[in-house]
Design a protein around this motif. Structure first.
Motif, mmCIF file in Angstrom:
data_model
loop_
_atom_site.group_PDB
_atom_site.id
_atom_site.type_symbol
_atom_site.label_atom_id
_atom_site.label_comp_id
_atom_site.label_asym_id
_atom_site.label_seq_id
_atom_site.Cartn_x
_atom_site.Cartn_y
_atom_site.Cartn_z
ATOM 1 N N SER A 279 0.923 -1.225 0.024
ATOM 2 C CA SER A 279 0.141 0.133 -0.094
ATOM 3 C C SER A 279 0.928 1.163 -0.113
ATOM 4 O O SER A 279 0.406 2.299 -0.566
ATOM 5 N N ALA A 280 2.085 1.175 0.554
ATOM 6 C CA ALA A 280 2.922 2.457 0.464
ATOM 7 C C ALA A 280 3.702 2.744 -0.628
ATOM 8 O O ALA A 280 4.094 3.701 -0.816
ATOM 9 N N CYS A 281 3.511 1.609 -1.634
ATOM 10 C CA CYS A 281 4.224 1.803 -3.013
ATOM 11 C C CYS A 281 3.087 2.336 -4.066
ATOM 12 O O CYS A 281 3.738 2.756 -5.022
ATOM 13 N N THR A 282 1.942 2.225 -3.791
ATOM 14 C CA THR A 282 0.884 2.515 -4.811
ATOM 15 C C THR A 282 1.082 4.115 -5.225
ATOM 16 O O THR A 282 0.756 4.503 -6.395
ATOM 17 N N ASN A 283 1.659 5.119 -4.271
ATOM 18 C CA ASN A 283 1.661 6.442 -4.716
ATOM 19 C C ASN A 283 2.503 6.454 -6.040
ATOM 20 O O ASN A 283 2.335 7.393 -6.899
ATOM 21 N N CYS A 284 3.606 5.998 -6.054
ATOM 22 C CA CYS A 284 4.472 5.850 -7.100
ATOM 23 C C CYS A 284 4.273 4.960 -8.218
ATOM 24 O O CYS A 284 4.384 5.241 -9.623
ATOM 25 N N HIS A 285 4.189 3.661 -7.831
ATOM 26 C CA HIS A 285 4.156 2.389 -8.539
ATOM 27 C C HIS A 285 2.578 2.137 -9.099
ATOM 28 O O HIS A 285 2.715 1.233 -9.845
ATOM 29 N N GLY A 286 1.783 2.797 -8.604
ATOM 30 C CA GLY A 286 0.416 2.525 -9.186
ATOM 31 C C GLY A 286 -0.158 1.578 -8.447
ATOM 32 O O GLY A 286 0.111 0.533 -7.919
ATOM 33 N N LEU A 287 -1.593 1.467 -8.786
ATOM 34 C CA LEU A 287 -2.494 0.248 -8.262
ATOM 35 C C LEU A 287 -1.876 -1.037 -9.146
ATOM 36 O O LEU A 287 -1.831 -0.850 -10.301
ATOM 37 N N ASN A 288 -1.738 -2.210 -8.540
ATOM 38 C CA ASN A 288 -1.648 -3.373 -9.233
ATOM 39 C C ASN A 288 -0.236 -3.240 -9.870
ATOM 40 O O ASN A 288 0.036 -3.830 -10.725
ATOM 41 N N GLY A 289 0.617 -2.380 -9.374
ATOM 42 C CA GLY A 289 2.072 -2.182 -9.770
ATOM 43 C C GLY A 289 2.303 -1.528 -11.147
ATOM 44 O O GLY A 289 3.294 -1.785 -11.779
ATOM 45 N N ILE A 290 0.941 -1.095 -11.669
ATOM 46 C CA ILE A 290 1.299 -0.410 -12.546
ATOM 47 C C ILE A 290 1.167 0.958 -12.778
ATOM 48 O O ILE A 290 0.223 1.709 -12.643
ATOM 49 N N SER A 291 2.477 1.647 -13.130
ATOM 50 C CA SER A 291 2.854 3.169 -12.723
ATOM 51 C C SER A 291 2.173 3.908 -13.627
ATOM 52 O O SER A 291 2.135 3.435 -15.141
ATOM 53 N N VAL A 292 1.501 5.091 -13.652
ATOM 54 C CA VAL A 292 0.876 5.704 -14.708
ATOM 55 C C VAL A 292 2.013 6.988 -14.983
ATOM 56 O O VAL A 292 1.727 7.752 -15.949
ATOM 57 N N ASP A 293 3.002 7.136 -14.283
ATOM 58 C CA ASP A 293 3.902 8.142 -14.381
ATOM 59 C C ASP A 293 5.161 7.406 -14.960
ATOM 60 O O ASP A 293 6.025 6.514 -14.047
ATOM 61 N N ALA A 294 5.963 7.803 -15.910
ATOM 62 C CA ALA A 294 7.091 7.250 -16.455
ATOM 63 C C ALA A 294 8.205 7.502 -15.718
ATOM 64 O O ALA A 294 9.284 6.592 -15.704
ATOM 65 N N GLN A 295 8.161 8.442 -14.670
ATOM 66 C CA GLN A 295 9.200 8.798 -13.663
ATOM 67 C C GLN A 295 9.425 7.307 -12.717
ATOM 68 O O GLN A 295 10.674 7.186 -12.476
ATOM 69 N N PHE A 296 8.392 6.509 -12.688
ATOM 70 C CA PHE A 296 8.513 5.444 -11.781
ATOM 71 C C PHE A 296 8.226 4.090 -12.642
ATOM 72 O O PHE A 296 7.247 3.995 -13.410
ATOM 73 N N PRO A 297 9.068 3.115 -12.273
ATOM 74 C CA PRO A 297 8.931 2.003 -12.822
ATOM 75 C C PRO A 297 7.420 1.142 -12.662
ATOM 76 O O PRO A 297 7.029 1.139 -11.527
ATOM 77 N N VAL A 298 7.140 0.382 -13.633
ATOM 78 C CA VAL A 298 6.023 -0.657 -13.488
ATOM 79 C C VAL A 298 6.717 -1.711 -12.668
ATOM 80 O O VAL A 298 7.661 -2.317 -13.171
ATOM 81 N N LEU A 299 6.015 -2.345 -11.688
ATOM 82 C CA LEU A 299 6.684 -3.379 -10.957
ATOM 83 C C LEU A 299 5.634 -4.646 -11.286
ATOM 84 O O LEU A 299 6.082 -5.919 -10.821
ATOM 85 N N ALA A 300 4.544 -4.609 -11.777
ATOM 86 C CA ALA A 300 3.646 -5.796 -12.066
ATOM 87 C C ALA A 300 4.346 -6.638 -12.940
ATOM 88 O O ALA A 300 4.899 -6.331 -14.164
ATOM 89 N N GLY A 301 4.416 -7.770 -12.811
ATOM 90 C CA GLY A 301 5.066 -9.162 -13.410
ATOM 91 C C GLY A 301 6.623 -8.988 -13.473
ATOM 92 O O GLY A 301 7.642 -9.710 -13.853
#
Length: 193
Positions: free
Chosen positions: A40-62
């Motif tokens: 839950s602490a990661c969602t602000n940057c890395h997005g819900l379900n690990g899909i970041s909407v901001d290219a500044q932060f990596p996608v973590l899903a998968g």
């Protein structure tokens, strides 16, 4: 086969098997549900379900769990720079890192939207990436998943490897030989996978 080569081969096989068993034991110990709660602490940057909407932060899903743990440890130790991630990683135990890695790796990745002509140019140069990162850039062990990552994020990381501000010995050498155009094309192609 010479006896010494035979014994060396057996020893190497035994060490590989031992390493695999240790990794498998730690993977079994990982708790996806606990990782989901901790994320839950990661969602602000890395997005819900690990899909970041901001290219500044990596996608973590998968993303590869081994890679996530390796990077969290690097941020915590300071061997990888990033003030936000250093602060986030400071409070994480090894168990927290393993649980977070299990959670994010269990999530469905996505494909980035890219310029198809630029991606086509990048595909022609991608062999140097796919040797370590997998034939579909899905990642392997401690080599990260590049497929579906934000192209702008990938380009930023390649530029950091090229300048030496991010360390990763093989990547520093590879990136030094890439032009700005190569970096943009590779990032588009890898993001499109």
């Amino acid at each position: 086969m010479k006896k010494s080569n035979f014994y060396n081969s057996i020893m190497l096989s035994t060490l590989c098997l031992f390493g695999t068993l240790i990794f498998a034991a730690s993977a079994i110990a990982a708790d996806v549900k606990a990782g989901e709660k901790k994320a839950s602490a990661c969602t602000n940057c890395h997005g819900l379900n690990g899909i970041s909407v901001d290219a500044q932060f990596p996608v973590l899903a998968g993303q590869r769990p081994e890679y996530i743990v390796k990077q969290l440890k690097a941020f915590k130790s300071g061997s990888r720079q990033g003030p936000i991630m250093k602060n986030m990683a400071q409070g994480l135990s090894d168990e927290d890192m393993t649980d977070l890695a299990a959670y994010f790796s269990s999530l469905q990745p996505r494909t980035a939207v890219v310029d198809p002509k630029l991606a086509e140019l990048g595909e022609k140069q991608s062999a140097m990436c796919l040797g370590c990162h997998g034939k579909g850039a899905e990642g392997r062990m401690q080599f990260p998943r590049l497929a579906g990552q934000h192209p702008d994020y990938l380009a930023k990381q390649l530029k950091a490897f090229k300048s030496g501000t991010r360390k990763g010995s093989p990547m520093n050498a590879i990136a030094k030989n890439l032009s700005e155009e190569d970096i943009e094309a590779l990032a588009a192609y890898l993001g499109s996978l």
